[in-house]
Design an enzyme around this catalytic site. Structure first.
Site, short mmCIF file in Angstrom:
data_model
loop_
_atom_site.label_atom_id
_atom_site.label_comp_id
_atom_site.label_asym_id
_atom_site.label_seq_id
_atom_site.Cartn_x
_atom_site.Cartn_y
_atom_site.Cartn_z
N LYS A 154 30.94 43.98 40.86
CA LYS A 154 32.36 44.00 40.49
C LYS A 154 32.74 45.33 39.85
CE LYS A 154 33.01 39.14 39.23
NZ LYS A 154 33.46 38.27 38.13
N GLU A 183 26.79 40.61 38.58
CA GLU A 183 26.47 39.29 38.03
C GLU A 183 25.98 38.36 39.11
OE1 GLU A 183 30.09 38.49 35.80
OE2 GLU A 183 30.96 37.37 37.44
N LYS A 184 25.33 37.31 38.69
CA LYS A 184 24.83 36.29 39.60
C LYS A 184 26.01 35.72 40.38
CE LYS A 184 21.86 33.12 41.03
NZ LYS A 184 20.92 33.62 42.05
N PHE A 185 25.86 35.56 41.69
CA PHE A 185 26.92 34.94 42.47
C PHE A 185 26.75 33.43 42.40
CE2 PHE A 185 28.87 33.19 46.26
CZ PHE A 185 30.10 33.81 46.25
N ARG A 205 48.00 39.29 29.52
CA ARG A 205 49.42 39.32 29.94
C ARG A 205 49.89 37.88 30.10
NH1 ARG A 205 46.40 40.34 34.89
NH2 ARG A 205 46.52 38.41 36.08
N GLY A 216 43.04 41.30 40.23
CA GLY A 216 43.77 40.79 41.40
C GLY A 216 42.86 40.44 42.56
N GLY A 217 41.62 40.07 42.24
CA GLY A 217 40.70 39.65 43.28
C GLY A 217 40.14 40.80 44.10
P1 ADP Z 1 39.88 39.45 39.20
O1 ADP Z 1 39.98 40.16 37.90
O2 ADP Z 1 39.98 40.40 40.35
O3 ADP Z 1 40.79 38.28 39.30
P2 ADP Z 1 37.61 37.73 38.52
O4 ADP Z 1 36.41 38.29 37.87
O5 ADP Z 1 38.58 36.99 37.65
O6 ADP Z 1 38.37 38.91 39.29
O7 ADP Z 1 37.19 36.79 39.72
C1 ADP Z 1 38.13 36.29 40.65
C2 ADP Z 1 37.48 35.21 41.51
O8 ADP Z 1 36.32 35.73 42.18
C3 ADP Z 1 36.95 34.01 40.73
O9 ADP Z 1 37.95 33.07 40.45
C4 ADP Z 1 35.92 33.47 41.70
O10 ADP Z 1 36.49 32.74 42.75
C5 ADP Z 1 35.31 34.74 42.28
N1 ADP Z 1 34.14 35.15 41.47
C6 ADP Z 1 34.12 36.03 40.45
N2 ADP Z 1 32.88 36.14 39.93
C7 ADP Z 1 32.08 35.31 40.62
C8 ADP Z 1 30.69 34.96 40.56
N3 ADP Z 1 29.88 35.51 39.66
N4 ADP Z 1 30.24 34.05 41.45
C9 ADP Z 1 31.05 33.49 42.38
N5 ADP Z 1 32.35 33.77 42.49
C10 ADP Z 1 32.88 34.67 41.63
#
Ligand code: ADP
Length: 454
Positions: free
Chosen positions: A156, A198-200, A290, A162-163
């Site tokens: 990440k 991080e772990k998925f 926010r 925003g995904g």
């Molecule tokens: P953003 O800031 O872009 O919204 P997030 O860290 O909040 O990113 O993660 C958004 C989405 O990505 C989560 O709701 C989940 O669906 C997926 N996700 C994030 N981290 C993990 C993870 N470690 N394992 C599996 N899915 C993840």
């Protein structure tokens, strides 16, 4: 004490902010781009000023232009909505230095939580569990940690949001290549390439806790939202309370969210996001500093106007309610209706709305800036209507949403309404046992079926 608020945003959230300001007797100025001249927020604000051409980089993200507009119109406070400048440290610092009240957290709050790797470190320090991983940016160490925690992992961007800026990595072989790709993408999208690993988690639920803090150190937390219905890590449907959270888990989430917000002295509305695994264990992933798109479902379930209180705490008011006033009253679900074409891989579908019929009746709230004859510009995100249904319980709420999805008519463009109609008929969604993976799987199986039938 401010009396005039500058709204530095567009669309439904600009309208939402104007509404709260009006109810509080505050006058409003909207800063609009050339593409947004004929919009409802511009019509309804007390004053209007153009902040630049259509591209967001030249208007809604243009700090000198926005600050100039605030000064010209003599607004004393600014509400940034979500997106655009809402989490921009530089913008908040300029506001702080020039005596403009930023209706949001302090620049320090954003600094501590805006960097996602740093936020995870802070969470660990206050004993809030995080997804196991490595919060550093050194490739060799990242790979060693990935091997140790086991694949799949997710890379990440520390500055991501925003995904975007995330990649699942299935094996050590593809780690280095994807690390470099992520780094380049992060640099291009967020201006910096810092990454973490991080772990998925295979089938988690996305559960988040809304909170609000005032300038006197009071923090109130709200019933959870379940935002697991996602496509490409972006939320499409949210509900509160979550069908998978029991009292014990809720208490734990409240405790973690409170502890983290208290630790950083958080002031304003904000959201602590968790992933919850199949053993019902929550892990902190990030904080959004926010007001969020999905705030209306919390307003309905708690009976508290979050935007109003966000404005009041920015003014220095003490929160007029305490934790024991926060209860769960019924159930609420939001569908984010986007101007997109689900049958064409969700490509944006801007254009003129030739016919618009909005649902109503019991248990329906609509937050939208569109109207019949309105032309959706191609420059901004595709959210056009937040359709919220609520009722005494989940079953009643779903019944109302199904009925509202039947009533709503938006012609001239394509929207995600037909997709929501199918989701609200699906046994897995109806059972409440869905994970963040479910919608992608459902869309893929629909595609398969179309191919088979062709
Ligand atoms: P953003 O800031 O872009 O919204 P997030 O860290 O909040 O990113 O993660 C958004 C989405 O990505 C989560 O709701 C989940 O669906 C997926 N996700 C994030 N981290 C993990 C993870 N470690 N394992 C599996 N899915 C993840």
């Amino acid at each position: 004490m401010f009396k005039k608020v500058f709204v530095a945003n567009r669309g439904e959230i600009a309208l939402r902010v104007i509404r709260s300001c009006k109810e509080l007797g505050l006058s409003t100025v909207i800063g609009f781009s050339e593409a947004d001249r004929d919009t409802l927020p511009v019509e309804l604000a007390d004053e209007k000023i153009c902040v630049g051409p259509a591209p967001a980089s030249e208007s809604y993200l243009n700090i000198p232009s926005i600050i100039g507009a605030i000064e010209i119109t003599k607004a004393q406070a600014v509400h940034p909505g979500y997106g655009f400048l809402s989490e921009n440290i530089q913008f908040v610092e300029i506001c702080e230095a020039s005596g403009i009240t930023f209706i949001g957290p302090t620049s320090k709050n954003i600094q501590l939580m805006g960097d996602k790797a740093l936020a995870k470190k802070t969470a660990k320090e206050c004993k809030v569990p995080v997804v196991p991983g490595y919060e550093g940016s050194v490739l060799k160490e990242a790979l060693a940690h990935a091997r140790r925690i086991g694949f799949p992992v997710i890379i990440k961007a520390s500055a991501g949001g925003g995904g975007r800026g995330m990649r699942k990595v299935n094996s050590a072989d593809e780690f280095v290549k994807l690390w470099n790709t992520c780094q380049e993408e992060a640099k291009a999208a967020f201006g910096e390439g810092a990454l973490y690993v991080e772990k998925f988690l295979e089938r988690p639920r996305h559960i988040e806790i809304q909170l609000i803090g005032d300038k006197r150190g009071n923090i109130i937390v709200f019933p959870e939202r379940d935002c697991s219905i996602q496509r490409r890590h972006q939320k499409l449907i949210e509900e509160s309370p979550s069908p998978c959270v029991d009292r014990k888990l809720r208490k734990k989430l409240y405790r973690y969210a409170y502890r983290l917000a208290k630790r950083i002295g958080y002031q304003s509305t904000g959201t602590i996001e968790f992933l919850v695994d199949s053993y019902n264990s929550p892990y902190f992933i990030e904080m959004n500093t926010r007001i969020q798109v999905e705030h209306p479902i919390t307003e309905i379930v708690s009976g508290i106007d979050l935007v109003k209180h966000q404005i009041l705490v920015a003014r220095g008011d003490k929160l007029p309610f305490s934790q024991k006033d926060i209860n769960i009253r019924g159930h609420a679900i939001e569908c984010r209706i986007n101007a997109e074409s689900p049958s064409k891989n969700f490509i944006p579908s801007p254009g003129r709305i030739t016919k618009l019929v909005l649902p109503g009746g019991p248990g329906i709230r609509i937050d939208t800036h569109i109207y019949e004859g309105y032309t959706i510009p191609p420059y901004y995100d595709s959210l056009i209507v937040k359709l919220v249904a609520y009722g005494m319980n989940r079953a009643e709420t779903i019944g109302r949403m199904q009925r509202a999805l039947e009533e709503i008519k938006i012609e001239g463009i394509e929207t995600t309404v037909p997709l929501y109609q199918r989701i609200f008929e699906h046994p897995i969604f109806l059972s409440g046992r869905y994970s963040t993976k479910w919608l992608e799987n459902f869309l893929a199986s629909e595609q398969e079926q179309i191919k088979r039938e062709a």
